[in-house]
Design an enzyme around this catalytic site. Structure first.
Site, PDB file in Angstrom:
ATOM      1  N   TRP A 101       7.862   1.627   3.174  1.00  0.00           N
ATOM      2  CA  TRP A 101       9.371   1.451   2.849  1.00  0.00           C
ATOM      3  C   TRP A 101       9.715   1.107   1.347  1.00  0.00           C
ATOM      4  O   TRP A 101      10.257   2.059   1.499  1.00  0.00           O
ATOM      5  CB  TRP A 101       9.853   0.551   3.964  1.00  0.00           C
ATOM      6  CG  TRP A 101       9.081   0.804   4.912  1.00  0.00           C
ATOM      7  CD1 TRP A 101       8.910   0.181   6.159  1.00  0.00           C
ATOM      8  CD2 TRP A 101      10.339   2.807   6.098  1.00  0.00           C
ATOM      9  NE1 TRP A 101       8.898   1.110   7.680  1.00  0.00           N
ATOM     10  CE2 TRP A 101       9.152   2.240   7.615  1.00  0.00           C
ATOM     11  CE3 TRP A 101      10.311   3.497   5.529  1.00  0.00           C
ATOM     12  CZ2 TRP A 101       8.805   3.454   8.116  1.00  0.00           C
ATOM     13  CZ3 TRP A 101      10.129   4.637   6.368  1.00  0.00           C
ATOM     14  CH2 TRP A 101       9.979   4.356   8.219  1.00  0.00           C
ATOM     15  N   ASP A 171      15.897  -4.469   1.519  1.00  0.00           N
ATOM     16  CA  ASP A 171      16.155  -3.660   2.795  1.00  0.00           C
ATOM     17  C   ASP A 171      15.072  -5.169   3.522  1.00  0.00           C
ATOM     18  O   ASP A 171      14.023  -5.467   3.213  1.00  0.00           O
ATOM     19  CB  ASP A 171      15.209  -2.441   2.547  1.00  0.00           C
ATOM     20  CG  ASP A 171      15.123  -1.614   4.163  1.00  0.00           C
ATOM     21  OD1 ASP A 171      15.302  -2.258   5.439  1.00  0.00           O
ATOM     22  OD2 ASP A 171      14.090  -1.184   4.306  1.00  0.00           O
ATOM     23  N   LYS A 195      15.426  -2.047  13.829  1.00  0.00           N
ATOM     24  CA  LYS A 195      14.067  -3.156  14.793  1.00  0.00           C
ATOM     25  C   LYS A 195      14.537  -4.527  15.416  1.00  0.00           C
ATOM     26  O   LYS A 195      14.052  -4.157  16.896  1.00  0.00           O
ATOM     27  CB  LYS A 195      14.112  -3.297  13.309  1.00  0.00           C
ATOM     28  CG  LYS A 195      13.717  -1.882  12.079  1.00  0.00           C
ATOM     29  CD  LYS A 195      11.963  -1.092  12.893  1.00  0.00           C
ATOM     30  CE  LYS A 195      12.418   0.261  12.076  1.00  0.00           C
ATOM     31  NZ  LYS A 195      11.745   0.007  11.129  1.00  0.00           N
TER      32      LYS A 195
HETATM   33  C1  LIG Z   1      11.752   1.216   9.739  1.00  0.00           C
HETATM   34  C2  LIG Z   1      12.393   0.769   8.758  1.00  0.00           C
HETATM   35  C3  LIG Z   1      12.891   1.554   7.282  1.00  0.00           C
HETATM   36  C4  LIG Z   1      13.205   2.933   7.755  1.00  0.00           C
HETATM   37  O1  LIG Z   1      14.444   2.715   9.019  1.00  0.00           O
HETATM   38  P1  LIG Z   1      15.261   4.201   9.152  1.00  0.00           P
HETATM   39  O2  LIG Z   1      16.485   4.116   9.966  1.00  0.00           O
HETATM   40  O3  LIG Z   1      14.293   5.280   9.711  1.00  0.00           O
HETATM   41  O4  LIG Z   1      15.409   5.129   8.039  1.00  0.00           O
HETATM   42  C5  LIG Z   1      12.958   1.397   6.237  1.00  0.00           C
HETATM   43  N1  LIG Z   1      12.356   0.423   5.393  1.00  0.00           N
HETATM   44  C6  LIG Z   1      12.507  -0.578   6.519  1.00  0.00           C
HETATM   45  C7  LIG Z   1      11.957  -1.625   6.158  1.00  0.00           C
HETATM   46  C8  LIG Z   1      11.644  -0.466   8.207  1.00  0.00           C
HETATM   47  O5  LIG Z   1      11.814  -1.264   8.950  1.00  0.00           O
END
Ligand SMILES: *Cc1c(COP(=O)(O)O)cnc(C)c1O
Length: 360
Positions: A101, A171, A195
């Protein structure tokens, strides 16, 4: 009705109380004769839903008044572009690459400016968080970017990097609301909610007010400009009304269950049960260095692909879903988010012990 223990990395398990409440309100939301899915986003009823959601997440995370909370679409991945578009003034940013990511975010940012990878753990399949106490931070960096909990590899920063005075952007998709954080340490904290918080289709950005300006990169789409969203209270266009509604319920569930301190305590306890088992097992092995372990995503392997596949199949038959590891890593991964009860982790460990006995 029978529910499984769902160890999915995302979309993932939600609190049963929240699902039940949403079911009860499905046909007739609080006497208004329609569901939230059918409601105008300009209605008073929906304004109350989004206002309460914002007030509740502010309380939960202790978000200072000089930070805005935005409820956006496009997932975390769209913020990979929005971050450089809104923050690059010098056209330079430093990224710490601790997994896919972070790597994707860095690659996206390269479309808009110069990106320096100031640290990486790619050399050991992202199985650790690099020492970030004295990184070669670029003098003209507009920000330093991290992915705080690495969903795929199961690592987590235990201390934030020393950014040498530069803005920190994080993030937190897979650790969102899993523990208290000090928002003032960040310029931007954001995460996709699917998540650990709510249903897919919503990303929440928490942004220091002074970073929300008209001074964005030329060509930045109206929708990706944070100022557009902030000026319109996340209602510039139709938002993900349903996602905001469910997240609001999850915020209340968290507040009613002791807030983030209590949640952290429970999460550490759950993760410990699993790691303690892994540390003594002769068959299963955790793949992450001990001091970098995530309390949300726990990858493990037997070292034998056939046995891994057998474990995934048999655990599924026993009512434990989505234990297969990420397609790029293999093995297994148990995501044990807020809504995973301790009983689910205990059941998993019991099953692993039994599997080990039968297969060694
Ligand atoms: C799942 C995830 C993403 C991507 O998320 P989307 O909403 O599908 O774009 C980005 N960063 C992390 C840490 C993730 O776990």
């Amino acid at each position: 009705m029978s529910r499984v223990y769902n160890f999915s990395a995302g979309p993932a398990v939600l609190p049963e109380e929240v699902l039940k409440e949403a079911a009860e309100e499905m046909m007739d939301y609080r006497g208004c004769g329609m569901s939230v899915m059918e409601m105008s986003h300009r209605s008073k009823m929906f304004q109350t839903i989004i206002d309460e959601a914002e007030a509740d997440i502010r309380m939960l995370m202790n978000i200072p008044d000089n930070y805005k909370v935005l409820f956006l679409q496009g997932g975390a991945s769209q913020q990979f572009a929005a971050v450089p578009m809104n923050l690059m003034k010098n056209g330079v940013a430093d990224y710490i690459q601790t997994g896919q990511w972070a790597k994707k975010a860095a690659q996206e940012a390269k479309n808009y400016g110069k990106v320096n990878i100031v640290a990486s753990s790619e050399d050991k399949t992202y199985s650790y968080i690099p020492d970030c106490s004295d990184l070669p931070i670029s003098e003209d960096a507009d920000y330093v970017y991290i992915c705080e909990n690495n969903t795929i590899y199961g690592t987590k920063y235990k201390t934030l990097p020393n950014t040498k005075g530069k803005l920190l952007v994080s993030d937190v998709s897979s650790s969102f609301l899993s523990e208290p954080i000090d928002v003032t340490k960040y310029g931007v904290v954001y995460g996709g909610v699917q998540k650990n918080v709510g249903p897919a289709g919503l990303v929440i950005d928490i942004i220091r007010e002074d970073l929300i300006t008209d001074d964005v990169l030329p060509g930045t789409p109206t929708m990706l400009k944070w100022k557009t969203q902030a000026d319109n209270g996340s209602l510039y266009n139709t938002p993900n009304c349903w996602g905001i509604y469910i997240c609001g319920k999850v915020f209340k569930w968290l507040l009613n269950n002791g807030g983030l301190e209590a949640m952290q305590k429970k999460n550490i306890e759950k993760a410990q049960i699993l790691y303690d088992f892994l540390d003594q097992s002769k068959l299963f092995k955790g793949t992450v260095e001990k001091d970098s372990r995530s309390i949300m995503n726990v990858p493990f392997v037997t070292g034998n692909d056939e046995l891994d596949a057998k474990f995934v199949a048999e655990s599924k038959a026993a009512g434990m879903e989505n234990l297969k590891g990420h397609r790029t890593v293999g093995g297994m991964r148990a995501s044990i988010y807020n809504a995973m009860p301790k009983a689910g982790v205990e059941r998993l460990v019991e099953f692993m012990a039994d599997f080990e006995k039968k297969n060694s």
